[in-house]
Design a protein around this motif. Sequence first.
Motif, PDB file in Angstrom:
ATOM      1  N   GLN A  94       4.289  -0.765   7.514  1.00 61.13           N
ATOM      2  CA  GLN A  94       4.137  -2.022   6.782  1.00 61.13           C
ATOM      3  C   GLN A  94       3.706  -3.148   7.711  1.00 61.13           C
ATOM      4  OE1 GLN A  94       7.721  -2.834   4.564  1.00 61.13           O
ATOM      5  NE2 GLN A  94       7.673  -0.847   3.514  1.00 61.13           N
ATOM      6  N   MET A  95       4.262  -3.172   8.907  1.00 69.70           N
ATOM      7  CA  MET A  95       3.932  -4.214   9.879  1.00 69.70           C
ATOM      8  C   MET A  95       2.459  -4.152  10.281  1.00 69.70           C
ATOM      9  SD  MET A  95       5.836  -4.927  13.533  1.00 69.70           S
ATOM     10  CE  MET A  95       5.340  -3.345  14.224  1.00 69.70           C
ATOM     11  N   ASN A  96       1.872  -2.950  10.239  1.00 70.39           N
ATOM     12  CA  ASN A  96       0.482  -2.763  10.656  1.00 70.39           C
ATOM     13  C   ASN A  96      -0.477  -2.546   9.491  1.00 70.39           C
ATOM     14  OD1 ASN A  96       0.391  -2.405  13.861  1.00 70.39           O
ATOM     15  ND2 ASN A  96       2.287  -1.465  13.122  1.00 70.39           N
ATOM     16  N   GLY A  97       0.019  -2.730   8.270  1.00 72.59           N
ATOM     17  CA  GLY A  97      -0.843  -2.604   7.098  1.00 72.59           C
ATOM     18  C   GLY A  97      -1.327  -1.197   6.834  1.00 72.59           C
ATOM     19  N   VAL A  98      -0.474  -0.205   7.086  1.00 69.77           N
ATOM     20  CA  VAL A  98      -0.831   1.204   6.904  1.00 69.77           C
ATOM     21  C   VAL A  98      -0.006   1.793   5.758  1.00 69.77           C
ATOM     22  CG1 VAL A  98      -0.879   3.485   7.995  1.00 69.77           C
ATOM     23  CG2 VAL A  98      -1.408   1.436   9.340  1.00 69.77           C
ATOM     24  N   ASP A  99      -0.642   2.569   4.897  1.00 69.73           N
ATOM     25  CA  ASP A  99       0.079   3.216   3.811  1.00 69.73           C
ATOM     26  C   ASP A  99       1.021   4.271   4.382  1.00 69.73           C
ATOM     27  OD1 ASP A  99       0.348   3.846   0.816  1.00 69.73           O
ATOM     28  OD2 ASP A  99      -0.185   5.802   1.650  1.00 69.73           O
ATOM     29  N   THR A 100       2.315   4.078   4.165  1.00 71.09           N
ATOM     30  CA  THR A 100       3.324   4.957   4.786  1.00 71.09           C
ATOM     31  C   THR A 100       3.198   6.392   4.306  1.00 71.09           C
ATOM     32  OG1 THR A 100       4.865   3.083   4.911  1.00 71.09           O
ATOM     33  CG2 THR A 100       5.797   5.287   5.153  1.00 71.09           C
ATOM     34  N   TYR A 101       2.998   6.580   3.016  1.00 74.54           N
ATOM     35  CA  TYR A 101       2.937   7.948   2.473  1.00 74.54           C
ATOM     36  C   TYR A 101       1.777   8.725   3.095  1.00 74.54           C
ATOM     37  CZ  TYR A 101       2.709  11.872  -0.706  1.00 74.54           C
ATOM     38  OH  TYR A 101       2.689  13.145  -1.217  1.00 74.54           O
ATOM     39  N   THR A 102       0.611   8.085   3.196  1.00 72.40           N
ATOM     40  CA  THR A 102      -0.569   8.752   3.751  1.00 72.40           C
ATOM     41  C   THR A 102      -0.375   9.038   5.238  1.00 72.40           C
ATOM     42  OG1 THR A 102      -1.955   7.603   2.145  1.00 72.40           O
ATOM     43  CG2 THR A 102      -3.071   8.608   4.016  1.00 72.40           C
ATOM     44  N   PHE A 103       0.222   8.086   5.958  1.00 72.18           N
ATOM     45  CA  PHE A 103       0.497   8.294   7.380  1.00 72.18           C
ATOM     46  C   PHE A 103       1.372   9.522   7.576  1.00 72.18           C
ATOM     47  CE2 PHE A 103       3.527   7.662  10.874  1.00 72.18           C
ATOM     48  CZ  PHE A 103       2.651   7.594  11.959  1.00 72.18           C
ATOM     49  N   LEU A 104       2.453   9.627   6.834  1.00 68.50           N
ATOM     50  CA  LEU A 104       3.362  10.761   6.986  1.00 68.50           C
ATOM     51  C   LEU A 104       2.735  12.065   6.502  1.00 68.50           C
ATOM     52  CD1 LEU A 104       6.826   9.226   6.041  1.00 68.50           C
ATOM     53  CD2 LEU A 104       6.090  10.089   8.277  1.00 68.50           C
ATOM     54  N   ALA A 105       1.861  11.996   5.499  1.00 69.55           N
ATOM     55  CA  ALA A 105       1.166  13.193   5.036  1.00 69.55           C
ATOM     56  C   ALA A 105       0.330  13.781   6.168  1.00 69.55           C
ATOM     57  CB  ALA A 105       0.284  12.867   3.833  1.00 69.55           C
ATOM     58  N   VAL A 106      -0.402  12.926   6.865  1.00 75.88           N
ATOM     59  CA  VAL A 106      -1.233  13.383   7.985  1.00 75.88           C
ATOM     60  C   VAL A 106      -0.365  13.885   9.132  1.00 75.88           C
ATOM     61  CG1 VAL A 106      -2.867  12.647   9.765  1.00 75.88           C
ATOM     62  CG2 VAL A 106      -3.184  11.902   7.397  1.00 75.88           C
ATOM     63  N   ILE A 107       0.678  13.135   9.475  1.00 73.00           N
ATOM     64  CA  ILE A 107       1.534  13.508  10.603  1.00 73.00           C
ATOM     65  C   ILE A 107       2.241  14.832  10.341  1.00 73.00           C
ATOM     66  CG2 ILE A 107       3.594  12.873  11.916  1.00 73.00           C
ATOM     67  CD1 ILE A 107       1.032  11.307  12.620  1.00 73.00           C
ATOM     68  N   ASN A 108       2.883  14.963   9.191  1.00 75.52           N
ATOM     69  CA  ASN A 108       3.600  16.198   8.882  1.00 75.52           C
ATOM     70  C   ASN A 108       2.656  17.393   8.781  1.00 75.52           C
ATOM     71  OD1 ASN A 108       6.345  15.374   8.804  1.00 75.52           O
ATOM     72  ND2 ASN A 108       6.018  14.421   6.810  1.00 75.52           N
ATOM     73  N   TYR A 109       1.437  17.156   8.304  1.00 74.44           N
ATOM     74  CA  TYR A 109       0.481  18.260   8.184  1.00 74.44           C
ATOM     75  C   TYR A 109      -0.025  18.698   9.554  1.00 74.44           C
ATOM     76  CZ  TYR A 109      -3.310  21.186   6.592  1.00 74.44           C
ATOM     77  OH  TYR A 109      -4.132  22.263   6.384  1.00 74.44           O
ATOM     78  N   THR A 110      -0.364  17.744  10.406  1.00 77.13           N
ATOM     79  CA  THR A 110      -0.905  18.119  11.710  1.00 77.13           C
ATOM     80  C   THR A 110       0.168  18.719  12.622  1.00 77.13           C
ATOM     81  OG1 THR A 110      -0.597  15.825  12.479  1.00 77.13           O
ATOM     82  CG2 THR A 110      -2.781  16.432  11.662  1.00 77.13           C
ATOM     83  N   ILE A 111       1.415  18.312  12.434  1.00 78.95           N
ATOM     84  CA  ILE A 111       2.493  18.857  13.268  1.00 78.95           C
ATOM     85  C   ILE A 111       2.913  20.243  12.795  1.00 78.95           C
ATOM     86  CG2 ILE A 111       4.922  18.600  13.929  1.00 78.95           C
ATOM     87  CD1 ILE A 111       4.498  15.589  13.940  1.00 78.95           C
ATOM     88  N   ASN A 112       3.089  20.406  11.479  1.00 79.64           N
ATOM     89  CA  ASN A 112       3.680  21.629  10.947  1.00 79.64           C
ATOM     90  C   ASN A 112       2.811  22.376   9.946  1.00 79.64           C
ATOM     91  OD1 ASN A 112       6.321  21.333  12.233  1.00 79.64           O
ATOM     92  ND2 ASN A 112       6.544  19.544  10.926  1.00 79.64           N
ATOM     93  N   GLY A 113       1.615  21.833   9.627  1.00 74.87           N
ATOM     94  CA  GLY A 113       0.796  22.474   8.600  1.00 74.87           C
ATOM     95  C   GLY A 113       1.424  22.376   7.233  1.00 74.87           C
ATOM     96  N   TYR A 114       2.250  21.344   7.030  1.00 75.30           N
ATOM     97  CA  TYR A 114       3.006  21.214   5.787  1.00 75.30           C
ATOM     98  C   TYR A 114       2.295  20.272   4.823  1.00 75.30           C
ATOM     99  CZ  TYR A 114       6.598  19.669   2.514  1.00 75.30           C
ATOM    100  OH  TYR A 114       7.289  19.346   1.377  1.00 75.30           O
ATOM    101  N   GLY A 115       2.159  20.720   3.578  1.00 74.47           N
ATOM    102  CA  GLY A 115       1.656  19.825   2.540  1.00 74.47           C
ATOM    103  C   GLY A 115       0.610  20.474   1.662  1.00 74.47           C
ATOM    104  N   GLU A 116       0.644  20.158   0.362  1.00 78.75           N
ATOM    105  CA  GLU A 116      -0.366  20.598  -0.594  1.00 78.75           C
ATOM    106  C   GLU A 116      -0.906  19.339  -1.262  1.00 78.75           C
ATOM    107  OE1 GLU A 116      -3.059  21.892  -2.672  1.00 78.75           O
ATOM    108  OE2 GLU A 116      -2.012  23.431  -1.490  1.00 78.75           O
ATOM    109  N   PHE A 117      -2.197  19.069  -1.063  1.00 83.35           N
ATOM    110  CA  PHE A 117      -2.746  17.761  -1.428  1.00 83.35           C
ATOM    111  C   PHE A 117      -3.798  17.816  -2.535  1.00 83.35           C
ATOM    112  CE2 PHE A 117      -1.535  17.875   3.065  1.00 83.35           C
ATOM    113  CZ  PHE A 117      -0.549  16.892   3.082  1.00 83.35           C
TER     114      PHE A 117
END
Length: 318
Positions: free
Chosen positions: A46-69
């Motif tokens: 929020q402080m940097n104007g970034v959508d939290t859900y999208t940020f975590l979607a990318v992070i969790n996917y790149t770290i663990n391959g987790y997510g169906e989009f």
Amino acid sequence: MKNIKMYEPSDKMITLIKDNCSVLQALGSFGINLGFGDKTVSETCQMNGVDTYTFLAVINYTINGYGEFTDDERISVATLLHYLKASHTYYLDFQLPFIRRELQESISDDPLGKLIMKLYESYALEIRRHMKYEEKTLFPYVESLLAGQPINDYNVETFSKHHEQTDRKLRELKLTIIKYLPTDAHHNNQLTATLYDIYNNEEWLRQHADVEDHIFTPAIKRLEQLTRQDDVTKNISSMVFKGGQDNSDALSDREKDVIIGVVQGLQNKEIAERLFISVNTVITHRRNIARKLQIHSPAGLTIYAIVNGLVDISTVKL
């Protein structure tokens, strides 16, 4: 060992980074600056104007391959676009030149060393060409979708991927260095450090391609579908509230007959036989109808025909 933790908005951002130092590269691409103290992921985004859900979607996917989009409507296309653009800038302006300098300092200026550099330049050219294609074609198209004015004659299915080809070139470079490049002790240390950076670079590119293929592309497809639905709604509203098209684009009686045939499920040949005209004439009428109404599907023509009284709804098979 892969970290199987799924990070959430309430987790501390510093914890996420301590667990996965590779996330540091992604922070800059999202536009998140260091110096966030003990703030949570949500607070930092929020402080940097970034959508939290999208940020975590990318992070969790790149770290663990987790997510169906595929059907995930919460993904922010604008946030992803910013992330991918910044990633390209990082890779083209910093990472490629950095590895090139490392290689030059690590190898001798002999025929074998020159061959190594030639392999690297071939790889760099290929990846630069791919990223520039996206910047000149794909990214402007996505921006036009976000603006509600999609560029004609383009969709995400025409998005040409060169990931596999660039992967082959990088693999050839690594194996050539490992198998065939003799060095003294000093250069061996330099070359080992360079190889380590090349392997990290390969992993970064794989993650980048995965985000494009598994998160960004499905999000664009959903945006395309929404845009098409909006276009149909606008066309139908124009028919209902403006009494159809302007006089310059008014349908002729013959074009209305063709629409009735289409709505009744007739093929072009059957419509031609009914109206005593050629098949080519039917095709020309259908092309003119599509241009005037901006409707290209039988379902859309059926709605038009019902709204404008060309057919009775009771006679239409829905």
